[in-house]
Write an enzyme that holds these catalytic residues in place. Structure first.
Site, short mmCIF file in Angstrom:
data_model
loop_
_atom_site.label_atom_id
_atom_site.label_comp_id
_atom_site.label_asym_id
_atom_site.label_seq_id
_atom_site.Cartn_x
_atom_site.Cartn_y
_atom_site.Cartn_z
N SER A 23 0.68 -1.23 -0.08
CA SER A 23 0.11 -0.05 0.24
C SER A 23 0.79 1.25 -0.02
CB SER A 23 -0.97 0.05 1.22
OG SER A 23 -2.01 1.00 1.00
N ASP B 102 -9.75 -6.58 -3.45
CA ASP B 102 -9.07 -5.26 -3.54
C ASP B 102 -9.17 -4.85 -4.86
OD1 ASP B 102 -7.34 -2.90 -3.10
OD2 ASP B 102 -5.63 -4.04 -2.82
N HIS C 270 -7.61 -5.36 0.70
CA HIS C 270 -6.64 -4.67 0.34
C HIS C 270 -5.41 -5.05 1.20
CE1 HIS C 270 -4.11 -1.38 -0.76
NE2 HIS C 270 -4.05 -0.86 0.33
#
Ligand SMILES: *[C@@H]1O[C@H](CO)[C@@H](O)[C@H](O)[C@H]1NC(C)=O
Ligand SMILES: *[C@@H]1O[C@H](CO)[C@@H](O)[C@H](O)[C@H]1NC(C)=O
Ligand SMILES: *[C@@H]1O[C@H](CO)[C@@H](O)[C@H](O)[C@H]1NC(C)=O
Length: 296
Positions: free
Chosen positions: A177, A228, A255
């Protein structure tokens, strides 16, 4: 008939003995960590339960069980801080063998983290201990959220400072991320510094061109949660242009797929590392696609 029963009993005993040895080692490591490192006392016991669960559930792929390496008898997670601007807080695993000697890792693995997380996340998830138990050294860094980290150069320098200060030559970098803001500039500018790259739906993949992706030789694992929809899909589309990549999609995960499905995430990671390690040993042979199960 009787002999058969005996054989069967011996088999069962053997099975339980193996399980008991694993359980014993995990418990020993847990107790030692708990007693020896006051800093981690606030942490829950959960990470070790996770490792324990992984250790006790069968069905690990052949790639993981057939590789031979000396097993550490004592794994500790040490915390440290590097002076500088900004100071860098990190955790690292220290593995000791049966002779009481510090072990040479097969590979070093540097773990970054997402926006809502820290290096503690990887400790709690059991990832650091798990990596160490497979002969790797895990180093997890707390990324600064500071105003001074505005440019790619700032963030690249920060990672290089971390690697250089700890003498980490060619690590595998794990980047989920938000940490893409740090890892992708490093990959683009210093790819030869990375032995491998594990992209967990990182941000910022759009910022680079097809040509830039094509020029990177670093073996890359692209891992993302099937649920995600935004970052997972987008980063997959961009990172798939890396010449040496493998894709693992984790079903039922969002995610932060490593939080949702740690077992699946860890398994994909260990297979990737084990392949890298084999390539390293077979003196820089032709890089081959790993994990044939690539999914579109
Ligand atoms: C395990 O490692 C820690 C720290 O490196 C050390 O203090 C401790 O004595 C070790 N324990 C065993 C049983 O080797
Ligand atoms: C970030 O980069 C700017 C411009 O290159 C530089 O002036 C500044 O000192 C850097 N900050 C840090 C913390 O490296
Ligand atoms: C990266 O992905 C975005 C969104 O899917 C797309 O618009 C862009 O063209 C891609 N860039 C490259 C270089 O593939």
């Amino acid at each position: 008939m009787k002999a058969e029963q005996k054989l069967c009993r011996a088999g069962i005993m053997h099975f339980f003995r193996n399980r008991l040895v694993v359980l014993g080692l995990v418990l020993l490591a847990t107790v030692l960590l708990y007693l020896l490192l006051p800093a981690i006392r606030q942490g829950s016991m959960e990470p070790f339960l996770n490792v324990q669960r992984m250790g006790l559930t069968g069905g690990s792929p052949a790639a993981l069980t057939t590789s031979r390496f000396p097993k550490p008898v004592n794994i500790t997670i040490r915390t440290g801080q590097l002076a500088g601007d900004p100071p860098l807080f990190f955790r690292e695993t220290i593995s000791v063998d049966a002779a009481g000697k510090m072990m040479q890792p097969r590979l070093q693995v540097v773990l970054l983290h997402g926006q809502a997380f820290t290096s503690k996340t990887w400790e709690d998830l059991g990832t650091l201990t798990l990596l160490a138990s497979h002969g790797y050294q895990a180093l997890a860094l707390d990324l600064p959220d500071s105003e001074s980290m505005k440019t790619d150069q700032n963030r690249t320098n920060l990672l290089l400072r971390f690697l250089d200060s700890l003498g980490v030559q060619a690590p595998v970098l794990i980047s989920p991320s938000m940490s893409g803001r740090f890892s992708l500039p490093l990959l683009m500018l210093h790819s030869s510094r990375l032995r491998g790259f594990v992209a967990v739906a990182p941000v910022g993949t759009k910022l680079y061109s097809e040509q830039q992706y094509h020029s990177i030789q670093t073996p890359t694992l692209i891992v993302f949660g099937a649920l995600d929809g935004s970052l997972g899909t987008q980063s997959l589309k961009n990172l798939s242009q890396l010449p040496h990549h493998t894709v693992v999609r984790i079903d039922g995960a969002k995610h932060a797929c490593y939080m949702d499905k740690p077992r699946e995430f860890h398994q994909a990671l260990l297979i990737f590392l084990s392949e890298l390690n084999r390539e390293t040993l077979s003196h820089h042979g032709r890089k081959k696609e790993i994990l044939s199960e690539e999914k579109k």
